[in-house]
Design a protein around this motif. Structure first.
Motif, mmCIF file in Angstrom:
data_model
loop_
_atom_site.group_PDB
_atom_site.id
_atom_site.type_symbol
_atom_site.label_atom_id
_atom_site.label_comp_id
_atom_site.label_asym_id
_atom_site.label_seq_id
_atom_site.Cartn_x
_atom_site.Cartn_y
_atom_site.Cartn_z
ATOM 1 N N ILE A 6 34.561 -14.722 -105.283
ATOM 2 C CA ILE A 6 34.734 -15.759 -104.266
ATOM 3 C C ILE A 6 35.995 -15.441 -103.471
ATOM 4 O O ILE A 6 37.087 -15.387 -104.029
ATOM 5 C CB ILE A 6 34.868 -17.149 -104.907
ATOM 6 C CG1 ILE A 6 33.621 -17.459 -105.745
ATOM 7 C CG2 ILE A 6 35.073 -18.220 -103.838
ATOM 8 C CD1 ILE A 6 33.762 -18.724 -106.574
ATOM 9 N N LYS A 7 35.831 -15.226 -102.163
ATOM 10 C CA LYS A 7 36.965 -14.904 -101.305
ATOM 11 C C LYS A 7 37.352 -16.131 -100.482
ATOM 12 O O LYS A 7 36.496 -16.797 -99.926
ATOM 13 C CB LYS A 7 36.614 -13.740 -100.374
ATOM 14 C CG LYS A 7 36.277 -12.450 -101.085
ATOM 15 C CD LYS A 7 35.931 -11.361 -100.086
ATOM 16 C CE LYS A 7 35.564 -10.055 -100.791
ATOM 17 N NZ LYS A 7 35.218 -8.985 -99.821
ATOM 18 N N ARG A 8 38.644 -16.385 -100.416
ATOM 19 C CA ARG A 8 39.135 -17.520 -99.652
ATOM 20 C C ARG A 8 40.373 -17.134 -98.846
ATOM 21 O O ARG A 8 41.158 -16.291 -99.256
ATOM 22 C CB ARG A 8 39.505 -18.687 -100.586
ATOM 23 C CG ARG A 8 38.320 -19.369 -101.237
ATOM 24 C CD ARG A 8 37.570 -20.221 -100.226
ATOM 25 N NE ARG A 8 36.501 -20.971 -100.852
ATOM 26 C CZ ARG A 8 35.255 -20.535 -100.996
ATOM 27 N NH1 ARG A 8 34.931 -19.331 -100.531
ATOM 28 N NH2 ARG A 8 34.345 -21.288 -101.572
ATOM 29 N N ARG A 9 40.504 -17.792 -97.680
ATOM 30 C CA ARG A 9 41.704 -17.656 -96.869
ATOM 31 C C ARG A 9 42.237 -19.059 -96.605
ATOM 32 O O ARG A 9 41.481 -19.951 -96.224
ATOM 33 C CB ARG A 9 41.414 -16.956 -95.528
ATOM 34 C CG ARG A 9 41.310 -15.445 -95.630
ATOM 35 C CD ARG A 9 40.957 -14.842 -94.283
ATOM 36 N NE ARG A 9 40.900 -13.398 -94.387
ATOM 37 C CZ ARG A 9 41.841 -12.570 -94.012
ATOM 38 N NH1 ARG A 9 42.955 -13.051 -93.484
ATOM 39 N NH2 ARG A 9 41.721 -11.269 -94.131
ATOM 40 N N TYR A 10 43.531 -19.229 -96.803
ATOM 41 C CA TYR A 10 44.136 -20.538 -96.627
ATOM 42 C C TYR A 10 45.286 -20.467 -95.634
ATOM 43 O O TYR A 10 46.068 -19.516 -95.639
ATOM 44 C CB TYR A 10 44.675 -21.066 -97.958
ATOM 45 C CG TYR A 10 43.655 -21.174 -99.064
ATOM 46 C CD1 TYR A 10 42.775 -22.246 -99.114
ATOM 47 C CD2 TYR A 10 43.581 -20.204 -100.059
ATOM 48 C CE1 TYR A 10 41.835 -22.358 -100.141
ATOM 49 C CE2 TYR A 10 42.651 -20.303 -101.084
ATOM 50 C CZ TYR A 10 41.781 -21.371 -101.120
ATOM 51 O OH TYR A 10 40.855 -21.467 -102.134
ATOM 52 N N LEU A 11 45.384 -21.503 -94.809
ATOM 53 C CA LEU A 11 46.571 -21.678 -93.980
ATOM 54 C C LEU A 11 47.561 -22.463 -94.826
ATOM 55 O O LEU A 11 47.245 -23.558 -95.314
ATOM 56 C CB LEU A 11 46.215 -22.470 -92.718
ATOM 57 C CG LEU A 11 47.395 -22.796 -91.778
ATOM 58 C CD1 LEU A 11 47.988 -21.525 -91.184
ATOM 59 C CD2 LEU A 11 46.947 -23.747 -90.677
ATOM 60 N N ILE A 12 48.751 -21.884 -95.031
ATOM 61 C CA ILE A 12 49.727 -22.525 -95.910
ATOM 62 C C ILE A 12 51.059 -22.712 -95.178
ATOM 63 O O ILE A 12 51.339 -22.048 -94.186
ATOM 64 C CB ILE A 12 49.966 -21.700 -97.190
ATOM 65 C CG1 ILE A 12 50.533 -20.311 -96.837
ATOM 66 C CG2 ILE A 12 48.690 -21.577 -97.998
ATOM 67 C CD1 ILE A 12 50.979 -19.505 -98.037
ATOM 68 N N GLN A 13 51.862 -23.592 -95.689
ATOM 69 C CA GLN A 13 53.216 -23.779 -95.184
ATOM 70 C C GLN A 13 54.215 -23.366 -96.272
ATOM 71 O O GLN A 13 53.868 -23.322 -97.444
ATOM 72 C CB GLN A 13 53.450 -25.226 -94.775
ATOM 73 C CG GLN A 13 53.228 -26.241 -95.875
ATOM 74 C CD GLN A 13 53.349 -27.654 -95.373
ATOM 75 O OE1 GLN A 13 53.787 -27.898 -94.254
ATOM 76 N NE2 GLN A 13 52.957 -28.622 -96.193
ATOM 77 N N ASN A 14 55.428 -23.065 -95.850
ATOM 78 C CA ASN A 14 56.461 -22.581 -96.770
ATOM 79 C C ASN A 14 55.971 -21.402 -97.614
ATOM 80 O O ASN A 14 55.987 -21.442 -98.838
ATOM 81 C CB ASN A 14 56.936 -23.700 -97.689
ATOM 82 C CG ASN A 14 57.558 -24.857 -96.928
ATOM 83 O OD1 ASN A 14 58.179 -24.657 -95.888
ATOM 84 N ND2 ASN A 14 57.382 -26.065 -97.431
ATOM 85 N N PRO A 15 55.498 -20.331 -96.974
ATOM 86 C CA PRO A 15 54.904 -19.201 -97.710
ATOM 87 C C PRO A 15 55.831 -18.551 -98.734
ATOM 88 O O PRO A 15 55.374 -18.106 -99.784
ATOM 89 C CB PRO A 15 54.529 -18.218 -96.596
ATOM 90 C CG PRO A 15 55.393 -18.603 -95.439
ATOM 91 C CD PRO A 15 55.527 -20.087 -95.531
ATOM 92 N N LYS A 16 57.111 -18.496 -98.422
ATOM 93 C CA LYS A 16 58.048 -17.863 -99.354
ATOM 94 C C LYS A 16 58.039 -18.579 -100.698
ATOM 95 O O LYS A 16 57.999 -17.954 -101.763
ATOM 96 C CB LYS A 16 59.455 -17.856 -98.765
ATOM 97 C CG LYS A 16 60.467 -17.092 -99.597
ATOM 98 C CD LYS A 16 61.813 -17.047 -98.876
ATOM 99 C CE LYS A 16 62.835 -16.246 -99.709
ATOM 100 N NZ LYS A 16 64.152 -16.186 -99.016
ATOM 101 N N GLU A 17 58.044 -19.893 -100.637
ATOM 102 C CA GLU A 17 58.032 -20.694 -101.861
ATOM 103 C C GLU A 17 56.697 -20.560 -102.591
ATOM 104 O O GLU A 17 56.657 -20.497 -103.824
ATOM 105 C CB GLU A 17 58.295 -22.161 -101.509
ATOM 106 C CG GLU A 17 58.477 -23.056 -102.722
ATOM 107 C CD GLU A 17 58.860 -24.470 -102.341
ATOM 108 O OE1 GLU A 17 58.742 -25.356 -103.197
ATOM 109 O OE2 GLU A 17 59.265 -24.683 -101.174
ATOM 110 N N VAL A 18 55.593 -20.508 -101.830
ATOM 111 C CA VAL A 18 54.268 -20.383 -102.433
ATOM 112 C C VAL A 18 54.128 -19.060 -103.159
ATOM 113 O O VAL A 18 53.704 -19.001 -104.326
ATOM 114 C CB VAL A 18 53.164 -20.506 -101.365
ATOM 115 C CG1 VAL A 18 51.797 -20.222 -101.980
ATOM 116 C CG2 VAL A 18 53.173 -21.894 -100.747
ATOM 117 N N VAL A 19 54.470 -17.974 -102.479
ATOM 118 C CA VAL A 19 54.334 -16.643 -103.075
ATOM 119 C C VAL A 19 55.241 -16.498 -104.294
ATOM 120 O O VAL A 19 54.862 -15.915 -105.311
ATOM 121 C CB VAL A 19 54.651 -15.548 -102.032
ATOM 122 C CG1 VAL A 19 54.671 -14.178 -102.687
ATOM 123 C CG2 VAL A 19 53.615 -15.596 -100.908
#
Length: 259
Positions: A6-19
């Protein structure tokens, strides 16, 4: 049996914190992370990114979305504007997407005061063409007022504006519904007669009032009913494929306004 990915793409905010959260050794989602496209923004709190992930089960995908819910803005898996090719060419849609109604309001505020457009390469072609049509209609309606005031240049200017509108409709063969386009093209024909008497008769007839209503409804219609499959193509692709050899003044202006 081969497992389904299952492939997904998400628009996220605060990417540094997420990664950082995903890549911590204790994170169970480290193996799911595939790609991160970071959008730079001077305000770090508003920084956006695209996160690509893969899952082996629906349950795993749902758990991921639940845990990262505070950072997930939207699932954009089915929106091709967020695919790698589009992102590399145009960046995030948030940089170039716009509200038609908001632009119309700005045009209304400016009236018939001349100004130059600047269009991003990734903008929706149908939106750009509608903005140009809206602007030409503003000038056409003003020239009708001048015609009724017996302005000497009104007839010539009306013909020019009608030519511009008809040209925009003619180049929109892959953008707008053909039946609608043909009906509007026919409705604008009287403006190209260069005859003051006939023009005066037309603009005081209910046919002109009907034309104005039809155009206003079409330009403000939001459901996509009159749009064709290719209507949302990036403006850059439309210009390169359909206007490359066009020399009409509207085409030249459009190409000049593209950045």
């Amino acid at each position: 049996m081969k497992k389904c990915t299952i492939k997904r793409r998400y628009l996220i905010q605060n990417p540094k914190e997420v990664v950082k959260s995903i890549l911590t050794t204790s994170s169970q989602y480290k193996k799911n992370l595939q790609q991160v496209f970071v959008e730079n923004h001077p305000d770090a709190s508003k920084r956006l990114a695209i996160l690509g992930a893969r899952f082996q089960t629906v349950k795993e995908c749902e758990a991921f979305e639940k845990d990262l819910h505070p950072f997930l803005c939207a699932d954009v898996s089915d929106d091709k504007r967020y695919k790698n090719r589009y992102l590399s060419l145009f960046g995030l849609p948030q940089n170039y997407n716009f509200s038609l109604l908001e632009v119309y309001k700005r045009c209304d505020k400016l009236g018939t005061k001349p100004f130059d457009f600047a269009f991003s390469s990734g903008m929706s072609t149908q939106k750009v063409l509608k903005v140009l049509l809206y602007r030409e209609m503003q000038f056409l309606e003003r020239e009708v007022e001048l015609l009724l005031e017996d302005d000497a240049k009104a007839v010539k200017n009306l013909c020019k504006r009608a030519e511009n509108i008809c040209y925009l409709l003619m180049i929109s063969t892959v953008i707008f519904d053909p039946i609608l386009r043909e009906r509007l093209l026919n409705a604008f024909f009287p403006f190209r007669c260069n005859d003051r008497v006939l023009l005066l008769k037309f603009v005081q007839h209910k046919a002109y009032a009907t034309l104005l209503l039809d155009m206003r409804f079409f330009l403000r219609e939001q459901s996509g009913f009159y749009l064709l499959k290719k209507s949302e193509m990036p403006l850059l692709f439309f210009v390169k494929k359909y206007l490359k050899k066009e020399e009409f003044r509207i085409a030249k202006r459009l190409k000049k306004a593209l950045y």
